[in-house]
Design an enzyme around this catalytic site. Structure first.
Site, PDB file in Angstrom:
ATOM      1  N   ILE A   1      22.168   2.486  37.727  1.00  0.00           N
ATOM      2  CA  ILE A   1      23.065   2.873  36.634  1.00  0.00           C
ATOM      3  C   ILE A   1      23.385   1.660  35.738  1.00  0.00           C
ATOM      4  O   ILE A   1      23.387   1.757  34.510  1.00  0.00           O
ATOM      5  CB  ILE A   1      24.355   3.517  37.213  1.00  0.00           C
ATOM      6  CG1 ILE A   1      23.998   4.847  37.907  1.00  0.00           C
ATOM      7  CG2 ILE A   1      25.408   3.728  36.137  1.00  0.00           C
ATOM      8  CD1 ILE A   1      25.134   5.498  38.684  1.00  0.00           C
TER       9      ILE A   1
ATOM     10  N   LYS B   1      36.859   4.421  45.197  1.00  0.00           N
ATOM     11  CA  LYS B   1      36.546   5.146  43.956  1.00  0.00           C
ATOM     12  C   LYS B   1      37.782   5.893  43.439  1.00  0.00           C
ATOM     13  O   LYS B   1      37.980   6.007  42.227  1.00  0.00           O
ATOM     14  CB  LYS B   1      35.378   6.104  44.178  1.00  0.00           C
ATOM     15  CG  LYS B   1      34.063   5.391  44.555  1.00  0.00           C
ATOM     16  CD  LYS B   1      33.636   4.377  43.527  1.00  0.00           C
ATOM     17  CE  LYS B   1      32.215   3.864  43.703  1.00  0.00           C
ATOM     18  NZ  LYS B   1      31.867   2.824  42.740  1.00  0.00           N
TER      19      LYS B   1
ATOM     20  N   TYR C   1      34.522   3.873  50.853  1.00  0.00           N
ATOM     21  CA  TYR C   1      33.848   4.206  49.601  1.00  0.00           C
ATOM     22  C   TYR C   1      34.712   5.148  48.742  1.00  0.00           C
ATOM     23  O   TYR C   1      35.073   4.825  47.603  1.00  0.00           O
ATOM     24  CB  TYR C   1      32.469   4.817  49.874  1.00  0.00           C
ATOM     25  CG  TYR C   1      31.681   5.057  48.599  1.00  0.00           C
ATOM     26  CD1 TYR C   1      31.080   3.996  47.934  1.00  0.00           C
ATOM     27  CD2 TYR C   1      31.569   6.336  48.048  1.00  0.00           C
ATOM     28  CE1 TYR C   1      30.377   4.198  46.747  1.00  0.00           C
ATOM     29  CE2 TYR C   1      30.874   6.538  46.864  1.00  0.00           C
ATOM     30  CZ  TYR C   1      30.278   5.469  46.224  1.00  0.00           C
ATOM     31  OH  TYR C   1      29.591   5.665  45.052  1.00  0.00           O
TER      32      TYR C   1
HETATM   33  N1  LIG Z   1      23.565   6.631  42.787  1.00  0.00           N
HETATM   34  C1  LIG Z   1      24.530   7.456  43.084  1.00  0.00           C
HETATM   35  O1  LIG Z   1      24.274   8.559  43.627  1.00  0.00           O
HETATM   36  C2  LIG Z   1      25.965   7.123  42.729  1.00  0.00           C
HETATM   37  C3  LIG Z   1      26.890   8.167  42.712  1.00  0.00           C
HETATM   38  C4  LIG Z   1      28.203   7.878  42.381  1.00  0.00           C
HETATM   39  C5  LIG Z   1      28.587   6.596  42.057  1.00  0.00           C
HETATM   40  N2  LIG Z   1      27.671   5.589  42.093  1.00  0.00           N
HETATM   41  C6  LIG Z   1      28.138   4.229  41.771  1.00  0.00           C
HETATM   42  O2  LIG Z   1      27.338   3.678  40.753  1.00  0.00           O
HETATM   43  C7  LIG Z   1      27.400   2.251  40.840  1.00  0.00           C
HETATM   44  C8  LIG Z   1      25.992   1.703  40.688  1.00  0.00           C
HETATM   45  O3  LIG Z   1      25.205   2.164  41.779  1.00  0.00           O
HETATM   46  P1  LIG Z   1      23.669   2.567  41.621  1.00  0.00           P
HETATM   47  O4  LIG Z   1      23.554   3.975  41.991  1.00  0.00           O
HETATM   48  O5  LIG Z   1      23.147   2.122  40.330  1.00  0.00           O
HETATM   49  O6  LIG Z   1      23.058   1.711  42.837  1.00  0.00           O
HETATM   50  P2  LIG Z   1      21.921   0.596  42.878  1.00  0.00           P
HETATM   51  O7  LIG Z   1      20.698   1.063  42.188  1.00  0.00           O
HETATM   52  O8  LIG Z   1      21.806   0.212  44.320  1.00  0.00           O
HETATM   53  O9  LIG Z   1      22.571  -0.623  42.050  1.00  0.00           O
HETATM   54  C9  LIG Z   1      23.688  -1.316  42.555  1.00  0.00           C
HETATM   55  C10 LIG Z   1      23.934  -2.555  41.713  1.00  0.00           C
HETATM   56  O10 LIG Z   1      25.096  -3.245  42.228  1.00  0.00           O
HETATM   57  C11 LIG Z   1      24.773  -4.621  42.398  1.00  0.00           C
HETATM   58  N3  LIG Z   1      25.556  -5.231  43.471  1.00  0.00           N
HETATM   59  C12 LIG Z   1      25.704  -4.779  44.750  1.00  0.00           C
HETATM   60  N4  LIG Z   1      26.442  -5.645  45.462  1.00  0.00           N
HETATM   61  C13 LIG Z   1      26.769  -6.676  44.620  1.00  0.00           C
HETATM   62  C14 LIG Z   1      27.488  -7.869  44.767  1.00  0.00           C
HETATM   63  N5  LIG Z   1      28.025  -8.244  45.944  1.00  0.00           N
HETATM   64  N6  LIG Z   1      27.643  -8.692  43.695  1.00  0.00           N
HETATM   65  C15 LIG Z   1      27.079  -8.364  42.501  1.00  0.00           C
HETATM   66  N7  LIG Z   1      26.373  -7.231  42.291  1.00  0.00           N
HETATM   67  C16 LIG Z   1      26.214  -6.404  43.353  1.00  0.00           C
HETATM   68  C17 LIG Z   1      23.273  -4.625  42.723  1.00  0.00           C
HETATM   69  O11 LIG Z   1      22.688  -5.860  42.366  1.00  0.00           O
HETATM   70  P3  LIG Z   1      22.196  -7.026  43.369  1.00  0.00           P
HETATM   71  O12 LIG Z   1      21.772  -6.371  44.649  1.00  0.00           O
HETATM   72  O13 LIG Z   1      21.100  -7.686  42.616  1.00  0.00           O
HETATM   73  O14 LIG Z   1      23.412  -7.910  43.519  1.00  0.00           O
HETATM   74  C18 LIG Z   1      22.767  -3.523  41.782  1.00  0.00           C
HETATM   75  O15 LIG Z   1      22.531  -4.075  40.507  1.00  0.00           O
HETATM   76  C19 LIG Z   1      28.065   1.914  42.173  1.00  0.00           C
HETATM   77  O16 LIG Z   1      29.392   1.503  41.949  1.00  0.00           O
HETATM   78  C20 LIG Z   1      28.034   3.241  42.921  1.00  0.00           C
HETATM   79  O17 LIG Z   1      29.097   3.366  43.831  1.00  0.00           O
HETATM   80  C21 LIG Z   1      26.364   5.818  42.412  1.00  0.00           C
END
Ligand SMILES: NC(=O)c1ccc[n+]([C@@H]2O[C@H](COP(=O)([O-])OP(=O)(O)OC[C@H]3O[C@@H](n4cnc5c(N)ncnc54)[C@H](OP(=O)(O)O)[C@@H]3O)[C@@H](O)[C@H]2O)c1
Length: 267
Positions: A17, A159, A155
């Site tokens: 995202i 949120k 989690y």
């Molecule tokens: N995908 C879903 O189904 C979903 C649904 C609801 C909400 N969300 C929310 O959307 C947001 C983005 O998630 P996503 O789905 O895009 O997942 P993703 O593809 O796994 O991306 C997660 C991002 O967060 C970064 N990150 C994780 N830990 C970190 C840390 N300690 N310091 C700095 N950066 C960190 C990762 O980068 P690095 O690993 O390079 O640090 C990566 O860029 C999250 O807050 C998640 O809770 C996702």
């Protein structure tokens, strides 16, 4: 959206995202500071976006480190960059029962999922207020709007905090050009479920429950422009949130507990 001349900061920009936010903001003319731990990925993205004629700056930081938000803001000040658009997005889920992960890890998790969001917003809002313009999107989740299921314990609560935090800020900045939204996605195709180790469970999910990052992010950018405080992408998730809201709380809890077994690791 025309963000020419504006600066955005996106956390969690190396994947999913966050990466899509960087792409869409750059396409709308914004310069973007991209934060995540994997600097190689940020540099690749920066090179890909060069053709848009906007600046993208990769900035490696681990947001579970309590010093990270202050260091990021110090870097921006050194560079003379004022952030107009803040996308607080970095996050993941810790699988299993609450006590199956050490307190040290849970504490780092809260730092990433709650404190880093609150501190970056606090440190950047002051300048937004002085300049009379700001956009803040906190990436929450449908999990922050419905009762929690077992497993990945902090989690949902983290949120819910982001939803309530965004609503409180939106109320404080009502009638100004500073808009704050909580983006609450349902299941979305990203690396999130690989990191959480729930990919196998998720593969059993019907296709219509899976959202794409493109529509999620474009919807969120439109929502913040319209000052919509809570934005849930997708009719299926809007319906789910509405349904759990009108049902008696105990029924809603029972439904989420039962269905949670299909997508959460609660052991
Ligand atoms: N995908 C879903 O189904 C979903 C649904 C609801 C909400 N969300 C929310 O959307 C947001 C983005 O998630 P996503 O789905 O895009 O997942 P993703 O593809 O796994 O991306 C997660 C991002 O967060 C970064 N990150 C994780 N830990 C970190 C840390 N300690 N310091 C700095 N950066 C960190 C990762 O980068 P690095 O690993 O390079 O640090 C990566 O860029 C999250 O807050 C998640 O809770 C996702």
């Amino acid at each position: 959206m025309d963000y020419r001349g504006k600066w955005a900061l996106v956390t969690g920009a190396s994947a999913g995202i966050g990466q899509e936010f960087v792409r869409q903001l750059a396409e709308s003319g914004a310069n973007v500071v991209m934060v995540a731990r994997r600097e190689d990925r940020l540099k690749e993205l920066s090179a890909l976006l060069d053709s848009h004629g906007t600046k993208t700056i990769p900035l490696a930081a681990d947001l579970s480190d309590p010093d990270a938000p202050e260091s990021i803001v110090a870097f921006l000040e050194e560079q003379g960059i004022n952030i107009d658009i803040l996308i607080n997005n970095a996050g993941f889920g810790l699988p299993g029962k609450y006590i199956s992960t050490s307190w040290a890890e849970q504490e780092k998790y809260l730092q990433l999922m709650v404190s880093a969001y609150a501190e970056l917003t606090h440190r950047l809002l002051e300048r937004m207020q002085a300049r009379g313009y700001g956009r803040v999107i906190n990436v929450a989740s449908v999990a922050g709007l419905v009762p929690p299921a077992a497993g990945h314990t902090l989690y949902g609560p983290s949120k819910s905090f982001l939803v309530s935090f965004s609503q409180a800020l939106a109320a404080e900045y009502n009638d100004t050009d500073i808009n704050v939204s909580a983006l609450c996605p349902g299941f979305t195709y990203t690396e999130f479920h690989d990191v959480n180790n729930t990919r196998e469970q998720l593969n059993k999910m019907p296709d219509f429950m899976m959202m794409q990052v493109g529509e999620t992010v474009s919807g969120a950018l439109k929502a913040v422009e319209k000052a919509h405080t809570v934005y849930v992408p997708g009719l299926q998730y809007k319906f789910l949130v509405w349904l759990t809201g009108i049902l008696p709380r105990a029924w809603a809890e029972r439904i989420v507990r039962r269905s949670g077994k299909n997508y959460r690791d609660s052991q």
